[in-house]
Design an enzyme around this catalytic site. Structure first.
Site, PDB file in Angstrom:
ATOM      1  N   TRP A  78      41.519 -60.189  -5.144  1.00  0.00           N
ATOM      2  CA  TRP A  78      41.920 -60.993  -6.289  1.00  0.00           C
ATOM      3  C   TRP A  78      43.440 -61.008  -6.457  1.00  0.00           C
ATOM      4  O   TRP A  78      44.018 -62.019  -6.905  1.00  0.00           O
ATOM      5  CB  TRP A  78      41.246 -60.472  -7.569  1.00  0.00           C
ATOM      6  CG  TRP A  78      41.687 -59.102  -7.985  1.00  0.00           C
ATOM      7  CD1 TRP A  78      41.163 -57.909  -7.589  1.00  0.00           C
ATOM      8  CD2 TRP A  78      42.761 -58.781  -8.881  1.00  0.00           C
ATOM      9  NE1 TRP A  78      41.837 -56.864  -8.171  1.00  0.00           N
ATOM     10  CE2 TRP A  78      42.827 -57.370  -8.972  1.00  0.00           C
ATOM     11  CE3 TRP A  78      43.664 -59.544  -9.612  1.00  0.00           C
ATOM     12  CZ2 TRP A  78      43.763 -56.715  -9.768  1.00  0.00           C
ATOM     13  CZ3 TRP A  78      44.607 -58.891 -10.410  1.00  0.00           C
ATOM     14  CH2 TRP A  78      44.633 -57.488 -10.479  1.00  0.00           C
ATOM     15  N   GLU A 102      44.452 -68.482 -10.451  1.00  0.00           N
ATOM     16  CA  GLU A 102      45.288 -68.263 -11.631  1.00  0.00           C
ATOM     17  C   GLU A 102      46.682 -68.857 -11.489  1.00  0.00           C
ATOM     18  O   GLU A 102      47.624 -68.423 -12.168  1.00  0.00           O
ATOM     19  CB  GLU A 102      45.396 -66.764 -11.953  1.00  0.00           C
ATOM     20  CG  GLU A 102      44.057 -66.092 -12.221  1.00  0.00           C
ATOM     21  CD  GLU A 102      44.206 -64.640 -12.637  1.00  0.00           C
ATOM     22  OE1 GLU A 102      45.102 -64.339 -13.454  1.00  0.00           O
ATOM     23  OE2 GLU A 102      43.429 -63.805 -12.146  1.00  0.00           O
ATOM     24  N   ASP A 129      48.560 -60.468 -18.127  1.00  0.00           N
ATOM     25  CA  ASP A 129      47.474 -59.559 -17.784  1.00  0.00           C
ATOM     26  C   ASP A 129      46.183 -60.070 -18.417  1.00  0.00           C
ATOM     27  O   ASP A 129      46.191 -60.662 -19.499  1.00  0.00           O
ATOM     28  CB  ASP A 129      47.789 -58.150 -18.299  1.00  0.00           C
ATOM     29  CG  ASP A 129      46.848 -57.098 -17.743  1.00  0.00           C
ATOM     30  OD1 ASP A 129      45.718 -57.006 -18.259  1.00  0.00           O
ATOM     31  OD2 ASP A 129      47.227 -56.392 -16.797  1.00  0.00           O
ATOM     32  N   LYS A 174      44.058 -58.505 -19.902  1.00  0.00           N
ATOM     33  CA  LYS A 174      43.761 -57.821 -21.173  1.00  0.00           C
ATOM     34  C   LYS A 174      44.414 -58.524 -22.363  1.00  0.00           C
ATOM     35  O   LYS A 174      44.135 -58.170 -23.500  1.00  0.00           O
ATOM     36  CB  LYS A 174      44.222 -56.364 -21.092  1.00  0.00           C
ATOM     37  CG  LYS A 174      43.400 -55.514 -20.142  1.00  0.00           C
ATOM     38  CD  LYS A 174      43.859 -54.071 -20.136  1.00  0.00           C
ATOM     39  CE  LYS A 174      45.128 -53.865 -19.341  1.00  0.00           C
ATOM     40  NZ  LYS A 174      44.944 -54.126 -17.896  1.00  0.00           N
ATOM     41  N   SER A 179      44.974 -48.553 -10.992  1.00  0.00           N
ATOM     42  CA  SER A 179      43.586 -49.028 -10.901  1.00  0.00           C
ATOM     43  C   SER A 179      43.301 -49.622  -9.535  1.00  0.00           C
ATOM     44  O   SER A 179      42.158 -49.633  -9.077  1.00  0.00           O
ATOM     45  CB  SER A 179      43.318 -50.084 -11.974  1.00  0.00           C
ATOM     46  OG  SER A 179      43.476 -49.535 -13.262  1.00  0.00           O
ATOM     47  N   TYR A 180      44.324 -50.150  -8.884  1.00  0.00           N
ATOM     48  CA  TYR A 180      44.174 -50.723  -7.546  1.00  0.00           C
ATOM     49  C   TYR A 180      45.456 -50.447  -6.760  1.00  0.00           C
ATOM     50  O   TYR A 180      46.556 -50.344  -7.333  1.00  0.00           O
ATOM     51  CB  TYR A 180      43.867 -52.227  -7.616  1.00  0.00           C
ATOM     52  CG  TYR A 180      44.864 -53.037  -8.423  1.00  0.00           C
ATOM     53  CD1 TYR A 180      45.949 -53.677  -7.813  1.00  0.00           C
ATOM     54  CD2 TYR A 180      44.736 -53.162  -9.807  1.00  0.00           C
ATOM     55  CE1 TYR A 180      46.856 -54.413  -8.544  1.00  0.00           C
ATOM     56  CE2 TYR A 180      45.637 -53.898 -10.557  1.00  0.00           C
ATOM     57  CZ  TYR A 180      46.700 -54.524  -9.924  1.00  0.00           C
ATOM     58  OH  TYR A 180      47.605 -55.239 -10.655  1.00  0.00           O
ATOM     59  N   HIS A 240      52.207 -52.677  -8.420  1.00  0.00           N
ATOM     60  CA  HIS A 240      52.360 -53.590  -9.544  1.00  0.00           C
ATOM     61  C   HIS A 240      53.011 -52.853 -10.710  1.00  0.00           C
ATOM     62  O   HIS A 240      52.992 -51.626 -10.791  1.00  0.00           O
ATOM     63  CB  HIS A 240      51.003 -54.171  -9.964  1.00  0.00           C
ATOM     64  CG  HIS A 240      49.976 -53.133 -10.299  1.00  0.00           C
ATOM     65  ND1 HIS A 240      49.303 -52.404  -9.341  1.00  0.00           N
ATOM     66  CD2 HIS A 240      49.497 -52.702 -11.496  1.00  0.00           C
ATOM     67  CE1 HIS A 240      48.452 -51.581  -9.925  1.00  0.00           C
ATOM     68  NE2 HIS A 240      48.555 -51.735 -11.239  1.00  0.00           N
ATOM     69  N   VAL A 241      53.572 -53.619 -11.621  1.00  0.00           N
ATOM     70  CA  VAL A 241      54.268 -53.083 -12.795  1.00  0.00           C
ATOM     71  C   VAL A 241      53.665 -53.713 -14.044  1.00  0.00           C
ATOM     72  O   VAL A 241      53.428 -54.923 -14.093  1.00  0.00           O
ATOM     73  CB  VAL A 241      55.779 -53.385 -12.735  1.00  0.00           C
ATOM     74  CG1 VAL A 241      56.489 -52.849 -13.987  1.00  0.00           C
ATOM     75  CG2 VAL A 241      56.402 -52.794 -11.471  1.00  0.00           C
ATOM     76  N   HIS A 242      53.401 -52.890 -15.042  1.00  0.00           N
ATOM     77  CA  HIS A 242      52.888 -53.363 -16.330  1.00  0.00           C
ATOM     78  C   HIS A 242      54.064 -53.642 -17.266  1.00  0.00           C
ATOM     79  O   HIS A 242      55.036 -52.880 -17.300  1.00  0.00           O
ATOM     80  CB  HIS A 242      51.978 -52.316 -16.969  1.00  0.00           C
ATOM     81  CG  HIS A 242      50.781 -51.984 -16.136  1.00  0.00           C
ATOM     82  ND1 HIS A 242      49.560 -52.589 -16.307  1.00  0.00           N
ATOM     83  CD2 HIS A 242      50.622 -51.106 -15.108  1.00  0.00           C
ATOM     84  CE1 HIS A 242      48.700 -52.107 -15.427  1.00  0.00           C
ATOM     85  NE2 HIS A 242      49.321 -51.205 -14.686  1.00  0.00           N
TER      86      HIS A 242
END
Length: 343
Positions: free
Chosen positions: A152, A162, A182, A184, A249-250, A254-256
């Site tokens: 994904w 997306e 995100d 969420k 999580s995967y 990646h950066v939040h």
């Protein structure tokens, strides 16, 4: 699983139309989130498969808060507690009292056993992961994770999924990235703004892989993401918090990116003034000591390493012992526990 073959739901009600509840995986009364396990039938399919439905209360729209103080906004009010200057009420919304949605529903379908364990209520334990443990246990575990688990991510990077949500796309294979909302975040409640950065390179799996050579990428993420978010959402400089999970999580780096905003709550303890309560107060998902590493700190550590007269034998994040909480149902937990017991 590619974008063309992945099960999908062609309307907002499809998953609930076919969802059959089995049990509650977990519930958090602080963040008002519940995870439900059941089965559902994806669109263009006749087979029932495992499904996880996440239901969470949405934040209040600042424009509607004043209206909610009116008795007309409530179909029913009930006193729970009244003591001196303090009181607590239960309220039931009147029909159409809120313009914004009351809840946000997310789903994973088909859900794997890994997903079910991840979202189940479980005990966590503190783990101290030395560089030796990483090399002997964690690195082989990461290598064993099926590539399809991040398909994904590749769909977003390739523009096959997306694409309409992408805020910023930088195609440089080494220092490029995609900035996107995100899943969420409902993309409406600005106080709950949540973005994610997916890097173009597939050579960085996690925090342990970062080296001073990645500084151009990390600096670009920090600068360009903040600039674009400020332009698009009208937020001020310094309102965004950038962080990296370990373990993530995967395993695609990646950066939040979340908005560091004051939370206005109708149920705050009396000893906490409103201007001192931030997103971290409610146990904001993923921003915990040990798990979350601030991007600014990561950049600083790598810059210090780069400034040394001679390169160290191991880079900073390869040489560190990392301490974090890990759920006992996480597949990595038993591997780490077995390695420790063999010492």
């Amino acid at each position: 699983m590619s974008a063309s073959t992945a099960p999908s739901f062609d309307s907002a009600s499809t998953i609930l139309d076919s969802f059959e509840f089995e049990r509650t995986l977990s519930e958090d009364s602080r963040t008002l989130v519940v995870y439900l396990l059941g089965t559902a039938i994806p669109a263009s399919s006749s087979s029932r498969v495992p499904a996880i439905v996440k239901i969470e209360k949405t934040p209040y729209d600042p424009e509607e808060v004043v209206a909610l103080t009116s008795p007309a906004a409530w179909e029913k009010l009930e006193v729970v507690l009244s003591n001196d200057i303090y009181s607590t009420l239960l309220g039931w919304y009147a029909p159409a009292a809120r313009k914004s949605a009351d809840i946000q529903i997310s789903s994973i379908c088909p859900a794997t056993e890994k997903h079910i364990k991840k979202y189940s209520q479980q005990v966590s334990r503190i783990v101290r992961e030395s560089p030796a443990l990483f090399k002997s246990v964690v690195e082989p575990y990461i290598a064993s994770v099926p590539a399809k688990s991040v398909s994904w991510v590749y769909n977003i990077l390739d523009g096959t999924s997306e694409a309409e949500n992408v805020i910023l796309r930088d195609e440089d294979p080494e220092s490029g990235f995609v900035l996107t909302p995100d899943l969420k975040w409902d993309q409406k409640s600005m106080s709950a703004l949540y973005l994610q950065v997916l890097v173009q390179t597939r050579k960085i799996r996690c925090l342990r892989d970062l080296r001073p050579s990645h500084l151009p990428l990390l600096r670009k993420i920090r600068f360009d993401s903040e600039r674009v978010a400020m332009e698009k959402y009208g937020i001020d400089k310094g309102e965004l918090r950038f962080f990296i999970h370990y373990h993530p999580s995967y395993y695609h780096f990646h950066v939040h990116v979340v908005r560091f905003a004051v939370l206005f709550s109708l149920a705050l303890p009396a000893h906490l003034p409103l201007n001192q309560v931030h997103v971290s107060y409610t146990g904001f998902m993923g921003i915990t000591v040990g798990q979350a590493h601030l991007l600014d700190d990561v950049i600083d550590h790598l810059e210090l390493e780069a400034s040394l007269p001679s390169p160290p034998s191991q880079s900073h994040y390869a040489a560190r012992t990392l301490t974090y909480a890990l759920g006992v149902e996480h597949p990595l937990y038993d591997l780490l526990k077995a390695a420790e017991e063999q010492k």
